[in-house]
Design an enzyme around this catalytic site. Structure first.
Site, PDB file in Angstrom:
ATOM      1  N   ARG A 290      27.092  53.509  16.185  1.00 11.49           N
ATOM      2  CA  ARG A 290      25.858  53.721  16.959  1.00 11.49           C
ATOM      3  C   ARG A 290      26.173  54.106  18.396  1.00 11.49           C
ATOM      4  O   ARG A 290      25.488  54.927  18.999  1.00 11.49           O
ATOM      5  CB  ARG A 290      24.999  52.446  16.941  1.00 11.49           C
ATOM      6  CG  ARG A 290      24.350  52.187  15.593  1.00 11.49           C
ATOM      7  CD  ARG A 290      23.818  50.766  15.528  1.00 11.49           C
ATOM      8  NE  ARG A 290      22.901  50.460  16.601  1.00 11.49           N
ATOM      9  CZ  ARG A 290      22.774  49.256  17.174  1.00 11.49           C
ATOM     10  NH1 ARG A 290      23.499  48.241  16.738  1.00 11.49           N
ATOM     11  NH2 ARG A 290      21.925  49.064  18.141  1.00 11.49           N
TER      12      ARG A 290
ATOM     13  N   SER B  19      21.656  43.529  14.649  1.00 11.22           N
ATOM     14  CA  SER B  19      23.045  43.439  15.103  1.00 11.22           C
ATOM     15  C   SER B  19      23.292  42.087  15.801  1.00 11.22           C
ATOM     16  O   SER B  19      24.226  41.352  15.469  1.00 11.22           O
ATOM     17  CB  SER B  19      23.316  44.607  16.064  1.00 11.22           C
ATOM     18  OG  SER B  19      24.510  44.425  16.770  1.00 11.22           O
TER      19      SER B  19
HETATM   20  N1  URA Z   1      24.335  43.765  21.461  1.00  8.20           N
HETATM   21  C1  URA Z   1      24.678  43.748  20.155  1.00  8.20           C
HETATM   22  O1  URA Z   1      25.421  42.876  19.717  1.00  8.20           O
HETATM   23  N2  URA Z   1      24.171  44.687  19.351  1.00  8.20           N
HETATM   24  C2  URA Z   1      23.351  45.667  19.786  1.00  8.20           C
HETATM   25  O2  URA Z   1      22.929  46.476  18.993  1.00  8.20           O
HETATM   26  C3  URA Z   1      23.004  45.688  21.149  1.00  8.20           C
HETATM   27  C4  URA Z   1      23.513  44.710  21.965  1.00  8.20           C
END
Ligand code: URA
Length: 426
Positions: free
Chosen positions: A168, A183
Site C-alpha cells: 500500500r 491493518s
Molecule cells: N498504521 C498501520 O499500522 N496501518 C495503517 O494502515 C496505517 C497506520
C-alpha cells in the site's frame, strides 16, 4: 477461486464474501496471489470501500495469517493504547509504565516511524543499550518484572498485514479507512491485549485531517475491537499543533522522563493521565492508584526504570545529542498565533529525526525544541524554536518546511481542543 474474480467483484462495487476474503488474504500471504493483483484489489477497496462485515472478515483473515498472542497466564488484566501517529507524540513512553504502576499489565507491540511522524521504537532506541526485538518469552519476563513492555512486533504477527502495508505504501493505497482500520486492529487483536484505547489524531500532523474522517476511522476500529472481544474505546485528539515541546527521538525521551518525574508540558501530562484513566477503566481496574498520583509519587518512574533496564537499556545514560543547533526567533512581538504540526514534523524529519525509506537509519539527537506554544506571549527576537541536526547542511531544508508554519500576531488563531471526543461501541 481466482484473484481476477475477486478483483472484478470489488471493482464493480460488489460486497466480497467471507470465503473470497479468507482465500485472497491466505493466497497473498503464501505468494499465490501476486503483488500486482493485490495492488489492484487494494485500489478497488480504496475507491469502492468495504462494509462493516467485509472489514471484520478482512481483519480476522489477517489475524489468522499469523500467531495470536495470549496473556491469560497473567494475574492482572492487560491494557494497551494505539495512537494513529502525530508530531511530538511520545505519550506511550510515560503512559505504559504509568498504567503498569496503577495495576494493569501493558503488552505493547509498536512500530518505527515513516514520513513526518515519529515511531515509538525509534525514540526508545535512542536510550543506550535498549533492545526492541524480544522473543515471546522475553516479553513475558519484562511484563512480569516491570508491568509494561514496549517492543517490535515479530515476523509471526499478522504477516499478511506486513506484506500488504508495504505494498500500500508504494501504490497510493494507504489512505483507505477500511484498510487502515483492519491493518491497525489486526495487529492489536493478535497482540492479545484484553482492552485497548485508541488515540485517533486529527489535524495537519495526523493521517486524518478532519474530525469527520477521524470519527469514521475511530468508529470502525472500535467496532472491530469490540466484535473481537477486546474492550475498545477511542479518543479523538488534536494534532493541528505538536504535542509538548520536543519533537525528535532523544528529545522526546527527555520530555517523557520529565513527565515521569512529575513535571513536563501541560498538554502531554493531560493526555497521558486521561489515556491512563481510560485504559484502567477499559481493563476493569477501579484504580488502586490514581494515575496523577503515580506521576507525583515516583511509582510510574520506578516502573519506567524497570522497563528500560529489563530491555537492556540504561535509564541513567546520557542521551545522544545532535552536533549542531540553530535558533529560529520570533519575527515580532505578540502572541504565537499558530504553530503547525505538519510543518514542525516535516522540519524534524528533514533534520534527520525520521526516515524516507523503512531501511534508513534515524539520527537520535535530531529534532525541534519548541520554546513557545500557541497562545504564549513572545517578544521580538525571542527564540521560538531550536533546530537540532548532525550536519548544518540540513538546516536550510528544515527552515523551508517551517515557512508559513508559524505566525506571531495579535491573538491566537482557532485551534482544536486537546481532547475532542470519545467514541465507544454503540
Ligand atoms: N498504521 C498501520 O499500522 N496501518 C495503517 O494502515 C496505517 C497506520
Amino acid at each position: 477461486m481466482d484473484a481476477i474474480e475477486v478483483i472484478r467483484a470489488k471493482r464493480d462495487g460488489r460486497e466480497l464474501t467471507p470465503a473470497q476474503i479468507d482465500w485472497v488474504i491466505d493466497a497473498y500471504t503464501r505468494g499465490e496471489v501476486a503483488d500486482e493483483q493485490m495492488s489492484a484489489l487494494a485500489m478497488a477497496i480504496l475507491l469502492n470501500g468495504m462494509d462493516r462485515r467485509e472489514i471484520a472478515a478482512w481483519t480476522q483473515a489477517m489475524i489468522r495469517s499469523g500467531e495470536r498472542m495470549d496473556w491469560s497466564m497473567l494475574d492482572r488484566p492487560t491494557a494497551d493504547k494505539h495512537s494513529t501517529g502525530g508530531v511530538g507524540d511520545k505519550i506511550t513512553l510515560p503512559l505504559a509504565p504509568l498504567v503498569a504502576a496503577c495495576g494493569a499489565y501493558v503488552p505493547q507491540l509498536s512500530g518505527r516511524g515513516l514520513g513526518h511522524t515519529g515511531g515509538t521504537l525509534d525514540k526508545l532506541e535512542s536510550i543506550p543499550g535498549w533492545r526492541a526485538s524480544l522473543s515471546n518469552d522475553e516479553m513475558l519476563h519484562v511484563l512480569r518484572s516491570a508491568g509494561a513492555v514496549v517492543c517490535a512486533a515479530g515476523s509471526g504477527l499478522a504477516p499478511a498485514d506486513k506484506k500488504l502495508y508495504a505494498l500500500r505504501d508504494v501504490t497510493g493505497t494507504v489512505e483507505s479507512i477500511p484498510l487502515i482500520a483492519s491493518s491497525i486492529m489486526s495487529k492489536k487483536i493478535a497482540e492479545g491485549t484484553g482492552s485497548l484505547v485508541l488515540d485517533v489524531k486529527v489535524g495537519s500532523g495526523a493521517f486524518m485531517k478532519t474530525p469527520e474522517t477521524a470519527r469514521e476511522l475511530a468508529e470502525t476500529m472500535v467496532a472491530l475491537g469490540t466484535d473481537a472481544g477486546v474492550r475498545t474505546v477511542a479518543l479523538l485528539t488534536a494534532m493541528d499543533r505538536p504535542l509538548g515541546r520536543a519533537v525528535g527521538n532523544a528529545l522526546e525521551v527527555e520530555e517523557a522522563v520529565e513527565v515521569l518525574a512529575g513535571g513536563g508540558p501541560a498538554d502531554v501530562v493531560e493526555l497521558t493521565v486521561r489515556l491512563a484513566e481510560e485504559m484502567l477503566a477499559a481493563a476493569g481496574i477501579s484504580a488502586a492508584k490514581e494515575p496523577a498520583k503515580a506521576l507525583r509519587d515516583g511509582s510510574a518512574m520506578d516502573a519506567w526504570r524497570r522497563m528500560i533496564t529489563a530491555q537492556g537499556g540504561d535509564p541513567d545514560a546520557l542521551l545522544p545529542r545532535a552536533a549542531e543547533t540553530m535558533t529560529v526567533e520570533a519575527p515580532s512581538a505578540g502572541v504565537l498565533a499558530r504553530l503547525d504540526a505538519y510543518a514542525v514534523g516535516l522540519a524534524a524529519w528533514r533534520l534527520g529525526a525520521g526516515r524516507a525509506r523503512k531501511e534508513d537509519p534515524v539520527s537520535f539527537g535530531a529534532g525541534v525544541t519548541l520554546h513557545a506554544k500557541p497562545g504564549d506571549l513572545v517578544r521580538a527576537g525571542q527564540p521560538l524554536l531550536t533546530l537540532h541536526a548532525d550536519e548544518t547542511s540540513r538546516f536550510e531544508r528544515a527552515l523551508e518546511a517551517l515557512e508559513g508554519g508559524y505566525a506571531v500576531g495579535p491573538a491566537t488563531e482557532d485551534g482544536l481542543p486537546l481532547i475532542m471526543d470519545r467514541i465507544t461501541a454503540p
